[in-house]
Each structure stands twice: as structure tokens, then as C-alpha cells.
Motif scaffolding. Structure first.
Motif, PDB file in Angstrom:
ATOM      1  N   MET A  13     100.226  71.014  55.463  1.00 36.95           N
ATOM      2  CA  MET A  13     100.665  70.662  56.793  1.00 36.95           C
ATOM      3  C   MET A  13     101.876  71.493  57.223  1.00 36.95           C
ATOM      4  SD  MET A  13      99.896  68.695  59.252  1.00 36.95           S
ATOM      5  CE  MET A  13     100.517  67.848  60.645  1.00 36.95           C
ATOM      6  N   GLU A  14     102.820  71.704  56.308  1.00 35.65           N
ATOM      7  CA  GLU A  14     104.007  72.506  56.639  1.00 35.65           C
ATOM      8  C   GLU A  14     103.625  73.934  56.972  1.00 35.65           C
ATOM      9  OE1 GLU A  14     107.362  72.288  54.008  1.00 35.65           O
ATOM     10  OE2 GLU A  14     107.008  70.157  53.654  1.00 35.65           O
ATOM     11  N   GLN A  15     102.645  74.481  56.242  1.00 39.32           N
ATOM     12  CA  GLN A  15     102.209  75.854  56.515  1.00 39.32           C
ATOM     13  C   GLN A  15     101.575  75.934  57.911  1.00 39.32           C
ATOM     14  OE1 GLN A  15      99.357  77.433  53.770  1.00 39.32           O
ATOM     15  NE2 GLN A  15      99.515  79.495  54.593  1.00 39.32           N
ATOM     16  N   TYR A  16     100.781  74.922  58.263  1.00 35.40           N
ATOM     17  CA  TYR A  16     100.158  74.860  59.582  1.00 35.40           C
ATOM     18  C   TYR A  16     101.239  74.797  60.660  1.00 35.40           C
ATOM     19  CZ  TYR A  16      97.428  72.937  63.460  1.00 35.40           C
ATOM     20  OH  TYR A  16      96.854  72.720  64.683  1.00 35.40           O
ATOM     21  N   GLU A  17     102.258  73.963  60.444  1.00 31.03           N
ATOM     22  CA  GLU A  17     103.360  73.843  61.404  1.00 31.03           C
ATOM     23  C   GLU A  17     104.100  75.173  61.538  1.00 31.03           C
ATOM     24  OE1 GLU A  17     104.484  71.089  63.189  1.00 31.03           O
ATOM     25  OE2 GLU A  17     102.750  69.927  62.534  1.00 31.03           O
ATOM     26  N   ALA A  18     104.326  75.854  60.425  1.00 31.91           N
ATOM     27  CA  ALA A  18     105.018  77.150  60.458  1.00 31.91           C
ATOM     28  C   ALA A  18     104.194  78.184  61.219  1.00 31.91           C
ATOM     29  CB  ALA A  18     105.308  77.633  59.047  1.00 31.91           C
ATOM     30  N   GLN A  19     102.881  78.153  61.030  1.00 29.97           N
ATOM     31  CA  GLN A  19     102.014  79.077  61.759  1.00 29.97           C
ATOM     32  C   GLN A  19     102.093  78.812  63.262  1.00 29.97           C
ATOM     33  OE1 GLN A  19      98.113  78.554  60.097  1.00 29.97           O
ATOM     34  NE2 GLN A  19      98.521  79.855  58.338  1.00 29.97           N
ATOM     35  N   LEU A  20     102.053  77.532  63.630  1.00 25.70           N
ATOM     36  CA  LEU A  20     102.148  77.190  65.047  1.00 25.70           C
ATOM     37  C   LEU A  20     103.493  77.607  65.628  1.00 25.70           C
ATOM     38  CD1 LEU A  20     100.438  73.689  65.304  1.00 25.70           C
ATOM     39  CD2 LEU A  20      99.638  75.849  66.270  1.00 25.70           C
ATOM     40  N   PHE A  30     103.757  80.051  68.845  1.00 33.60           N
ATOM     41  CA  PHE A  30     104.399  79.685  70.106  1.00 33.60           C
ATOM     42  C   PHE A  30     105.639  80.537  70.387  1.00 33.60           C
ATOM     43  CE2 PHE A  30     101.893  75.707  69.622  1.00 33.60           C
ATOM     44  CZ  PHE A  30     101.156  75.854  70.779  1.00 33.60           C
ATOM     45  N   GLN A  31     106.309  81.011  69.350  1.00 33.17           N
ATOM     46  CA  GLN A  31     107.411  81.957  69.568  1.00 33.17           C
ATOM     47  C   GLN A  31     106.860  83.250  70.159  1.00 33.17           C
ATOM     48  OE1 GLN A  31     109.320  82.090  65.658  1.00 33.17           O
ATOM     49  NE2 GLN A  31     111.197  81.404  66.651  1.00 33.17           N
ATOM     50  N   ALA A  32     105.732  83.703  69.645  1.00 33.03           N
ATOM     51  CA  ALA A  32     105.118  84.926  70.162  1.00 33.03           C
ATOM     52  C   ALA A  32     104.713  84.742  71.621  1.00 33.03           C
ATOM     53  CB  ALA A  32     103.902  85.310  69.319  1.00 33.03           C
ATOM     54  N   LEU A  33     104.183  83.573  71.954  1.00 34.12           N
ATOM     55  CA  LEU A  33     103.734  83.308  73.316  1.00 34.12           C
ATOM     56  C   LEU A  33     104.888  83.074  74.290  1.00 34.12           C
ATOM     57  CD1 LEU A  33     100.724  80.950  72.563  1.00 34.12           C
ATOM     58  CD2 LEU A  33     100.634  83.358  73.265  1.00 34.12           C
ATOM     59  N   ALA A  34     106.084  82.848  73.774  1.00 33.24           N
ATOM     60  CA  ALA A  34     107.234  82.553  74.628  1.00 33.24           C
ATOM     61  C   ALA A  34     107.716  83.773  75.414  1.00 33.24           C
ATOM     62  CB  ALA A  34     108.383  81.994  73.788  1.00 33.24           C
ATOM     63  N   ASP A  35     107.344  84.964  75.000  1.00 36.29           N
ATOM     64  CA  ASP A  35     107.830  86.178  75.650  1.00 36.29           C
ATOM     65  C   ASP A  35     106.802  86.714  76.651  1.00 36.29           C
ATOM     66  OD1 ASP A  35     109.927  88.525  75.377  1.00 36.29           O
ATOM     67  OD2 ASP A  35     107.923  89.402  75.526  1.00 36.29           O
ATOM     68  N   PRO A  36     107.223  87.021  77.884  1.00 31.46           N
ATOM     69  CA  PRO A  36     106.273  87.495  78.896  1.00 31.46           C
ATOM     70  C   PRO A  36     105.612  88.830  78.551  1.00 31.46           C
ATOM     71  CG  PRO A  36     108.522  87.523  79.772  1.00 31.46           C
ATOM     72  CD  PRO A  36     108.572  86.869  78.426  1.00 31.46           C
ATOM     73  N   THR A  37     106.326  89.707  77.878  1.00 29.08           N
ATOM     74  CA  THR A  37     105.721  90.989  77.483  1.00 29.08           C
ATOM     75  C   THR A  37     104.595  90.754  76.493  1.00 29.08           C
ATOM     76  OG1 THR A  37     107.796  92.182  77.834  1.00 29.08           O
ATOM     77  CG2 THR A  37     106.166  93.243  76.406  1.00 29.08           C
ATOM     78  N   ARG A  38     104.846  89.905  75.514  1.00 29.24           N
ATOM     79  CA  ARG A  38     103.808  89.623  74.513  1.00 29.24           C
ATOM     80  C   ARG A  38     102.616  88.898  75.145  1.00 29.24           C
ATOM     81  NH1 ARG A  38     108.638  89.105  71.087  1.00 29.24           N
ATOM     82  NH2 ARG A  38     108.747  86.862  71.433  1.00 29.24           N
ATOM     83  N   ARG A  39     102.887  87.993  76.094  1.00 31.13           N
ATOM     84  CA  ARG A  39     101.769  87.320  76.772  1.00 31.13           C
ATOM     85  C   ARG A  39     100.939  88.329  77.568  1.00 31.13           C
ATOM     86  NH1 ARG A  39     105.780  83.504  77.994  1.00 31.13           N
ATOM     87  NH2 ARG A  39     105.810  84.183  80.169  1.00 31.13           N
ATOM     88  N   ALA A  40     101.602  89.284  78.196  1.00 30.22           N
ATOM     89  CA  ALA A  40     100.878  90.317  78.951  1.00 30.22           C
ATOM     90  C   ALA A  40     100.031  91.177  78.018  1.00 30.22           C
ATOM     91  CB  ALA A  40     101.859  91.186  79.734  1.00 30.22           C
ATOM     92  N   PHE A  46      93.756  81.851  67.749  1.00 30.89           N
ATOM     93  CA  PHE A  46      93.704  81.105  68.995  1.00 30.89           C
ATOM     94  C   PHE A  46      92.950  79.790  68.821  1.00 30.89           C
ATOM     95  CE2 PHE A  46      95.094  85.122  70.622  1.00 30.89           C
ATOM     96  CZ  PHE A  46      95.957  84.754  71.634  1.00 30.89           C
ATOM     97  N   ALA A  47      92.047  79.737  67.876  1.00 29.93           N
ATOM     98  CA  ALA A  47      91.361  78.473  67.576  1.00 29.93           C
ATOM     99  C   ALA A  47      92.355  77.451  67.037  1.00 29.93           C
ATOM    100  CB  ALA A  47      90.231  78.710  66.583  1.00 29.93           C
ATOM    101  N   ALA A  48      93.347  77.901  66.271  1.00 33.48           N
ATOM    102  CA  ALA A  48      94.385  76.993  65.765  1.00 33.48           C
ATOM    103  C   ALA A  48      95.189  76.412  66.926  1.00 33.48           C
ATOM    104  CB  ALA A  48      95.311  77.726  64.796  1.00 33.48           C
ATOM    105  N   ILE A  49      95.498  77.235  67.908  1.00 34.51           N
ATOM    106  CA  ILE A  49      96.219  76.764  69.091  1.00 34.51           C
ATOM    107  C   ILE A  49      95.367  75.746  69.838  1.00 34.51           C
ATOM    108  CG2 ILE A  49      97.173  77.423  71.337  1.00 34.51           C
ATOM    109  CD1 ILE A  49      97.682  80.217  70.107  1.00 34.51           C
ATOM    110  N   ASP A  50      94.098  76.064  70.003  1.00 37.79           N
ATOM    111  CA  ASP A  50      93.190  75.170  70.718  1.00 37.79           C
ATOM    112  C   ASP A  50      93.085  73.823  70.011  1.00 37.79           C
ATOM    113  OD1 ASP A  50      91.367  74.667  72.884  1.00 37.79           O
ATOM    114  OD2 ASP A  50      89.742  74.822  71.417  1.00 37.79           O
ATOM    115  N   GLY A  51      93.039  73.835  68.689  1.00 42.16           N
ATOM    116  CA  GLY A  51      92.983  72.589  67.924  1.00 42.16           C
ATOM    117  C   GLY A  51      94.222  71.741  68.138  1.00 42.16           C
ATOM    118  N   TRP A  52      95.389  72.379  68.113  1.00 38.23           N
ATOM    119  CA  TRP A  52      96.637  71.649  68.325  1.00 38.23           C
ATOM    120  C   TRP A  52      96.686  71.072  69.740  1.00 38.23           C
ATOM    121  CZ3 TRP A  52     100.875  72.066  71.573  1.00 38.23           C
ATOM    122  CH2 TRP A  52     101.975  71.285  71.227  1.00 38.23           C
ATOM    123  N   LEU A  53      96.297  71.890  70.720  1.00 37.97           N
ATOM    124  CA  LEU A  53      96.304  71.427  72.109  1.00 37.97           C
ATOM    125  C   LEU A  53      95.313  70.284  72.325  1.00 37.97           C
ATOM    126  CD1 LEU A  53      96.582  74.813  74.034  1.00 37.97           C
ATOM    127  CD2 LEU A  53      98.326  73.022  73.846  1.00 37.97           C
TER     128      LEU A  53
END
Length: 113
Positions: free
Chosen positions: A1-8, A12-22, A79-86
Motif C-alpha cells: 500500500m505504501e508503494q502504491y501511495e508513493a507512486q501516486l 500527481f507531482q508530475a501532473l502538477a506542472d503545466p509544462t509536463r501536462r502539456a 494512467f490506469a493507476a490514476i484511473d483506479g484511484w479516481l
């Protein structure tokens, strides 16, 4: 569970930046070279490469070098991991709003009585 949380956390840190999202938005249309990805941004290539390394470190993209060209591709599994969390969060919040709605309806019925 901790590894899953660390991955998330990394995702989400990667997605927080507009350049990386672009960059991810562009890669959603298919693989691209670093130079193609960097072209729309007004920054030096070493600065842009920090974004690429961050995305790669979070597991959202993979890069491969062929000759002098480094090509990036998106990692669909991450992205499937993100979808599962969401989906889990969505279920929690839908349950809460359903209970709130039932409470409001019951309260409204009591007021009418």
C-alpha cells in the motif's frame, strides 16, 4: 500500500506542472521526439529535459534512443493507476452526496408536515 501511495504521489507531482501536462497531452496523440516536444516551449533544452526526466521518473512516460533521436511514449498502465484511484474517490464522494440528498429530502418532507 505504501508503494502504491508513493507512486501516486510521484504521478500527481508530475501532473502538477503545466509544462509536463502539456507534454503528456501531446504524447496522448502518439510518440514524439524530445526536440518536437520541446519546440513549443520557451526554455533551454536542459531545463526542458528536467521535465522529461521527472515524467520518466514518475513512470508516466518512457524514452528510447535510436541513433541521435530520443523518442518519448506515454505509459498507459500508469494512467490506469490514476484511473483506479479516481474511481475509488468518485465512489466515496457519490455515496456522500447521495446521503446528503436523502437527508435534505427527508428534512424537506418534515418541514411540509
Amino acid at each position: 500500500m505504501e508503494q502504491y501511495e508513493a507512486q501516486l504521489d510521484g504521478i500527481f507531482q508530475a501532473l502538477a506542472d503545466p509544462t509536463r501536462r502539456a507534454v503528456l497531452g501531446r504524447l496522448g496523440r502518439g510518440p514524439a521526439s524530445i526536440s518536437d516536444l520541446a519546440q513549443p516551449f520557451d526554455m533551454a533544452l536542459p531545463s526542458f529535459m528536467k521535465h522529461i526526466r521527472f515524467l520518466e521518473g514518475s513512470g508516466l512516460i518512457h524514452t528510447r534512443k535510436q541513433g541521435r533521436v530520443r523518442t518519448c511514449t506515454i505509459d498507459q498502465q500508469r494512467f490506469a493507476a490514476i484511473d483506479g484511484w479516481l474511481a475509488t474517490q468518485r465512489a466515496v464522494w457519490e455515496g456522500r452526496t447521495d446521503r446528503l440528498e436523502a437527508f435534505a429530502i427527508a428534512l424537506h418532507k418534515e418541514d411540509k408536515s
